[in-house]
Design a protein around this motif. Structure first.
Motif, short mmCIF file in Angstrom:
data_model
loop_
_atom_site.label_atom_id
_atom_site.label_comp_id
_atom_site.label_asym_id
_atom_site.label_seq_id
_atom_site.Cartn_x
_atom_site.Cartn_y
_atom_site.Cartn_z
N GLU A 33 0.83 -1.21 0.00
CA GLU A 33 0.00 0.00 0.00
C GLU A 33 0.86 1.27 0.00
O GLU A 33 0.40 2.34 -0.39
CB GLU A 33 -0.92 0.02 1.23
N PHE A 34 2.11 1.13 0.45
CA PHE A 34 3.00 2.30 0.54
C PHE A 34 3.86 2.40 -0.72
O PHE A 34 4.47 1.41 -1.13
CB PHE A 34 3.91 2.18 1.76
N PRO A 35 3.94 3.57 -1.36
CA PRO A 35 4.76 3.75 -2.56
C PRO A 35 6.23 3.96 -2.18
O PRO A 35 6.85 4.97 -2.50
CB PRO A 35 4.16 5.02 -3.18
N LEU A 36 6.78 2.97 -1.47
CA LEU A 36 8.14 3.07 -0.93
C LEU A 36 8.88 1.77 -1.19
O LEU A 36 8.29 0.75 -1.57
CB LEU A 36 8.09 3.31 0.59
N ASP A 37 10.20 1.79 -0.96
CA ASP A 37 10.97 0.55 -0.99
C ASP A 37 10.42 -0.41 0.06
O ASP A 37 9.95 0.03 1.13
CB ASP A 37 12.45 0.82 -0.68
N PRO A 38 10.46 -1.72 -0.21
CA PRO A 38 9.91 -2.69 0.75
C PRO A 38 10.51 -2.57 2.15
O PRO A 38 9.80 -2.71 3.15
CB PRO A 38 10.26 -4.04 0.12
N ILE A 44 8.02 1.03 8.62
CA ILE A 44 6.84 1.80 9.04
C ILE A 44 5.84 0.89 9.75
O ILE A 44 5.30 1.24 10.81
CB ILE A 44 6.18 2.49 7.83
N LEU A 45 5.61 -0.30 9.20
CA LEU A 45 4.68 -1.23 9.84
C LEU A 45 5.21 -1.69 11.19
O LEU A 45 4.45 -1.85 12.14
CB LEU A 45 4.42 -2.43 8.93
N ALA A 46 6.52 -1.91 11.28
CA ALA A 46 7.12 -2.29 12.56
C ALA A 46 6.98 -1.18 13.60
O ALA A 46 6.83 -1.45 14.80
CB ALA A 46 8.60 -2.64 12.36
N SER A 47 6.99 0.07 13.14
CA SER A 47 6.88 1.19 14.07
C SER A 47 5.51 1.23 14.75
O SER A 47 5.36 1.83 15.82
CB SER A 47 7.15 2.52 13.36
N CYS A 48 4.50 0.60 14.13
CA CYS A 48 3.19 0.49 14.78
C CYS A 48 3.31 -0.36 16.04
O CYS A 48 2.69 -0.07 17.06
CB CYS A 48 2.16 -0.13 13.84
N GLU A 49 4.11 -1.42 15.96
CA GLU A 49 4.32 -2.30 17.11
C GLU A 49 5.16 -1.60 18.18
O GLU A 49 4.88 -1.72 19.37
CB GLU A 49 5.02 -3.58 16.66
N PHE A 50 6.17 -0.86 17.74
CA PHE A 50 7.10 -0.23 18.69
C PHE A 50 6.67 1.18 19.09
O PHE A 50 7.40 1.87 19.82
CB PHE A 50 8.51 -0.21 18.10
N GLU A 55 7.63 9.40 14.30
CA GLU A 55 9.04 9.61 13.96
C GLU A 55 9.45 8.84 12.72
O GLU A 55 10.21 9.33 11.87
CB GLU A 55 9.93 9.22 15.14
N MET A 56 8.93 7.62 12.57
CA MET A 56 9.29 6.79 11.42
C MET A 56 8.75 7.36 10.12
O MET A 56 9.41 7.28 9.08
CB MET A 56 8.76 5.37 11.64
N LEU A 57 7.58 7.99 10.18
CA LEU A 57 7.03 8.63 8.98
C LEU A 57 7.91 9.81 8.54
O LEU A 57 8.10 10.05 7.35
CB LEU A 57 5.60 9.12 9.24
N VAL A 142 0.81 9.81 5.86
CA VAL A 142 -0.19 9.90 6.94
C VAL A 142 -1.57 9.53 6.41
O VAL A 142 -2.33 8.80 7.07
CB VAL A 142 -0.20 11.31 7.56
N GLU A 143 -1.90 10.02 5.21
CA GLU A 143 -3.20 9.70 4.61
C GLU A 143 -3.34 8.20 4.34
O GLU A 143 -4.41 7.62 4.54
CB GLU A 143 -3.38 10.49 3.31
N ILE A 144 -2.24 7.58 3.90
CA ILE A 144 -2.28 6.13 3.66
C ILE A 144 -2.49 5.39 4.97
O ILE A 144 -3.29 4.44 5.04
CB ILE A 144 -0.97 5.66 2.98
N MET A 145 -1.80 5.82 6.03
CA MET A 145 -1.96 5.19 7.34
C MET A 145 -3.42 5.26 7.80
O MET A 145 -3.98 4.28 8.32
CB MET A 145 -1.06 5.88 8.37
N LYS A 146 -4.04 6.41 7.59
CA LYS A 146 -5.44 6.58 8.00
C LYS A 146 -6.37 5.73 7.14
O LYS A 146 -7.33 5.14 7.65
CB LYS A 146 -5.83 8.07 7.90
N ARG A 147 -6.07 5.67 5.83
CA ARG A 147 -6.94 4.93 4.93
C ARG A 147 -6.96 3.45 5.25
O ARG A 147 -8.02 2.80 5.20
CB ARG A 147 -6.49 5.15 3.48
N ILE A 148 -5.81 2.88 5.59
CA ILE A 148 -5.77 1.45 5.91
C ILE A 148 -5.87 1.19 7.41
O ILE A 148 -5.64 0.09 7.88
CB ILE A 148 -4.50 0.78 5.32
N GLU A 149 -6.23 2.27 8.13
CA GLU A 149 -6.57 2.18 9.56
C GLU A 149 -5.43 1.62 10.42
O GLU A 149 -5.63 0.74 11.25
CB GLU A 149 -7.84 1.35 9.75
N LEU A 150 -4.23 2.17 10.20
CA LEU A 150 -3.10 1.83 11.06
C LEU A 150 -2.91 2.94 12.08
O LEU A 150 -3.12 4.13 11.78
CB LEU A 150 -1.82 1.67 10.22
#
Length: 278
Positions: A33-38, A44-50, A55-57, A142-150
């Motif tokens: 979903e993120f237009p970034l390198d894997p 970014i997904l790991a930062s949800c856990e930690f 800061e990671m964004l 930030v918009e992507i995070m909100k759209r996929i409800e992270l």
């Protein structure tokens, strides 16, 4: 090239983005979903856990945008270094980029005109267009995070817990980008292949003259004199805690791998002793 394709699939497998059939896993679908390198998506997904998403964004936006440092005109190199030193963070370049972004945001908030923003950037030998691009990229993330409800955690930059959490998030995605100073003089040997690299001149470590032994880097550039760019110090203990075991077992033999294996063996012994005491 087939070799490049196989390497890309192997990297995605290490990042847990593929299932046993070679299709995108549930985790991989979210990463896509993120237009970034894997690696960056995984961090970014790991930062949800930690709990260090904010800061990671910022880091993701700053490393995706063009380089924010301007080559100083002849005769002003020392002035530029002194300006950049004000933003330097002891934990490394990723954290320095957060300081720069936050300072730019603060300057923008206190400024009534676009010209003042550009003057602030010129005074600190920074690219105003690159920092504005980082703002745009961050807002999109930030918009992507909100759209996929992270979840987006509350900013807590500066605390010891937050710094450790950011390093864990970065390592979760960039465990394949680890290098070790093999002789104490800044000659970094990368774990994944026997390539030796130097710190990029824009690294905050070049400014502070401190050379960490183990580092995580964002990218490696052959065209810029074999340099590793955007570098932060990590500990071997943190690496062995977060790296997938099957990735570590496939690393080529080296002195660095032997050191990490000793850390793993020590951790295993300590854990066994604690279990026996219980």
């Amino acid at each position: 090239a087939p070799e490049s394709l196989m390497q890309a699939l192997e990297d995605l497998d290490y990042l847990a983005a593929l299932d046993n059939d070679g299709n995108l896993s549930e985790f991989g679908i979210i990463m896509s979903e993120f237009p970034l390198d894997p690696q960056l998506s995984k961090s970014i997904l790991a930062s949800c856990e930690f709990e260090c998403v904010d800061e990671m964004l910022t880091i993701a936006a700053m490393v995706t945008a063009p380089n924010c440092f301007i080559h100083a005109p002849p005769g002003t190199e020392k002035i530029a270094l002194n300006c950049w030193r004000k933003f330097s963070h002891p934990a490394g370049d990723h954290f320095t980029l957060i300081n720069i972004f936050n300072a730019f945001k603060e300057a923008s908030a206190n400024s009534a005109s676009q010209c003042n923003n550009e003057k602030w950037c010129r005074d600190y030998f920074l690219s105003c267009s690159a920092l504005r691009m980082a703002e745009i990229i961050r807002a999109e993330l930030v918009e992507i995070m909100k759209r996929i409800e992270l979840p987006i955690s509350v900013p807590d930059f500066g605390s010891k817990e937050n710094i450790l959490s950011i390093k864990k998030s970065l390592l979760s995605g960039y465990f394949m980008h680890i290098a070790r100073d093999v002789d104490g003089s800044g000659n970094y040997l990368m774990l994944t292949h026997r390539q030796v690299a130097q710190l990029h001149p824009f690294s905050s470590y070049c400014n502070t003259r401190r050379i960490p032994e183990w580092v995580l880097f964002h990218e490696f550039s052959i065209s810029e004199d074999n340099s590793i760019r955007v570098v932060s110090e990590i500990s071997p203990d943190l690496f062995v805690e977060l790296v997938p075991q099957y990735y570590f077992s496939n690393l080529p033999p080296s002195e660095s791998k032997d050191i990490l294996q000793e850390v793993i063996n020590h951790s295993s012994t300590v854990s066994t002793m604690k279990e026996e005491q219980k």
